[in-house]
Write a protein that holds these residues in place. Sequence first.
Motif, short mmCIF file in Angstrom:
data_model
loop_
_atom_site.label_atom_id
_atom_site.label_comp_id
_atom_site.label_asym_id
_atom_site.label_seq_id
_atom_site.Cartn_x
_atom_site.Cartn_y
_atom_site.Cartn_z
N TYR A 58 -0.78 -3.66 -3.88
CA TYR A 58 -0.71 -5.01 -3.34
C TYR A 58 -1.56 -5.97 -4.17
O TYR A 58 -2.63 -6.40 -3.77
CB TYR A 58 -1.12 -5.02 -1.87
CG TYR A 58 -0.28 -4.08 -1.04
CD1 TYR A 58 1.10 -4.19 -1.04
CD2 TYR A 58 -0.86 -3.07 -0.29
CE1 TYR A 58 1.88 -3.32 -0.30
CE2 TYR A 58 -0.09 -2.20 0.45
CZ TYR A 58 1.28 -2.33 0.45
OH TYR A 58 2.05 -1.47 1.18
N ASP A 59 -1.05 -6.32 -5.34
CA ASP A 59 -1.77 -7.18 -6.27
C ASP A 59 -1.04 -8.50 -6.54
O ASP A 59 -1.43 -9.26 -7.41
CB ASP A 59 -2.01 -6.43 -7.58
CG ASP A 59 -0.71 -5.96 -8.25
OD1 ASP A 59 0.39 -6.26 -7.74
OD2 ASP A 59 -0.81 -5.28 -9.29
N ASN A 60 0.04 -8.75 -5.78
CA ASN A 60 0.85 -9.96 -5.93
C ASN A 60 1.44 -10.11 -7.33
O ASN A 60 1.81 -11.20 -7.74
CB ASN A 60 0.06 -11.22 -5.55
CG ASN A 60 -0.30 -11.23 -4.09
OD1 ASN A 60 0.52 -10.87 -3.24
ND2 ASN A 60 -1.52 -11.60 -3.77
N ASP A 61 1.55 -9.01 -8.05
CA ASP A 61 2.11 -9.02 -9.41
C ASP A 61 3.43 -8.26 -9.40
O ASP A 61 3.45 -7.03 -9.29
CB ASP A 61 1.13 -8.36 -10.38
CG ASP A 61 1.66 -8.31 -11.80
OD1 ASP A 61 2.75 -8.86 -12.08
OD2 ASP A 61 0.98 -7.70 -12.65
N PRO A 62 4.56 -8.98 -9.52
CA PRO A 62 5.87 -8.32 -9.48
C PRO A 62 6.28 -7.68 -10.81
O PRO A 62 7.44 -7.78 -11.21
CB PRO A 62 6.80 -9.47 -9.10
CG PRO A 62 6.18 -10.66 -9.72
CD PRO A 62 4.68 -10.43 -9.63
N THR A 63 5.35 -7.00 -11.45
CA THR A 63 5.65 -6.31 -12.70
C THR A 63 5.83 -4.83 -12.41
O THR A 63 4.94 -4.20 -11.82
CB THR A 63 4.51 -6.51 -13.72
OG1 THR A 63 4.32 -7.91 -13.92
CG2 THR A 63 4.84 -5.84 -15.04
N LEU A 64 6.97 -4.29 -12.82
CA LEU A 64 7.22 -2.86 -12.63
C LEU A 64 6.37 -2.05 -13.60
O LEU A 64 6.44 -2.28 -14.81
CB LEU A 64 8.69 -2.53 -12.90
CG LEU A 64 9.66 -2.62 -11.75
CD1 LEU A 64 11.07 -2.31 -12.24
CD2 LEU A 64 9.27 -1.71 -10.63
N PRO A 65 5.59 -1.10 -13.11
CA PRO A 65 4.86 -0.24 -14.04
C PRO A 65 5.82 0.73 -14.72
O PRO A 65 6.86 1.10 -14.16
CB PRO A 65 3.86 0.50 -13.16
CG PRO A 65 4.34 0.34 -11.77
CD PRO A 65 5.27 -0.83 -11.72
N ALA A 66 5.49 1.13 -15.94
CA ALA A 66 6.31 2.10 -16.66
C ALA A 66 6.47 3.36 -15.81
O ALA A 66 5.50 3.85 -15.24
CB ALA A 66 5.67 2.43 -17.99
N GLY A 67 7.69 3.85 -15.72
CA GLY A 67 7.95 5.07 -14.96
C GLY A 67 8.30 4.85 -13.50
O GLY A 67 8.59 5.81 -12.79
N ALA A 68 8.28 3.61 -13.04
CA ALA A 68 8.62 3.33 -11.64
C ALA A 68 9.93 2.55 -11.58
O ALA A 68 10.22 1.73 -12.44
CB ALA A 68 7.51 2.53 -10.96
N VAL A 69 10.69 2.79 -10.52
CA VAL A 69 11.94 2.08 -10.31
C VAL A 69 11.73 0.90 -9.36
O VAL A 69 12.54 -0.02 -9.30
CB VAL A 69 13.04 3.05 -9.81
CG1 VAL A 69 12.80 3.48 -8.38
CG2 VAL A 69 14.40 2.46 -9.98
N ALA A 70 10.60 0.92 -8.63
CA ALA A 70 10.28 -0.18 -7.71
C ALA A 70 8.77 -0.22 -7.52
O ALA A 70 8.07 0.78 -7.68
CB ALA A 70 10.98 0.02 -6.36
N LYS A 71 8.29 -1.41 -7.17
CA LYS A 71 6.86 -1.60 -6.90
C LYS A 71 6.72 -2.53 -5.71
O LYS A 71 7.20 -3.67 -5.74
CB LYS A 71 6.14 -2.19 -8.10
CG LYS A 71 4.67 -2.49 -7.81
CD LYS A 71 4.04 -3.27 -8.94
CE LYS A 71 2.63 -3.71 -8.59
NZ LYS A 71 2.12 -4.71 -9.55
#
Length: 170
Positions: free
Chosen positions: A116-129
């Motif tokens: 919960y960091d208010n950053d809509p950036t997908l981390p590498a290896g994830a399909v959703a955040k």
Amino acid sequence: MRYMFDSVSPGNIPSNATMVAAYQDGLYANVSAVKARFPHATVVTIAVRHTSRAHVLDVETGDATPAEAVQWLTQTMHDMANGQLTLYCNMSVWPTVRAVIRAAGIREPNYWVARYDNDPTLPAGAVAKQYIGDYHGYDKSVVADYWPGVDPAPTPPQKFDRRKLDEEVR
């Protein structure tokens, strides 16, 4: 990128949502209510028990454990390829979950992570955040354009066949 919403109370989710997650089992089971409220949305089902079938298994305190995630992948969902399944977990425990999956010697599934960091950036290896939690009674996630096991498989582009075109022209 797309956005997905989830809540234990479907009425809290914005009415124009096109992708919604819902609980298949447990105290907050709400798949039927979500499907009724969002008949045209993509609905992603979440299991909190490793013995329940769903698109996603919730791996966090009070729900499934990393060891139970292995059982879910290899037993409950044995008829589905792991590449079509997803585990949900907090970003801080994601390395532990991945280590348990690897130690079991099975193919890793997809991952939906929470930070919960208010950053809509997908981390590498994830399909959703899940990047916003409990905002007006709902959570918000950013989702990849293609989520294996949730979205229909993309159709491969057709090869251009010059001979076929020539025959159609004749």
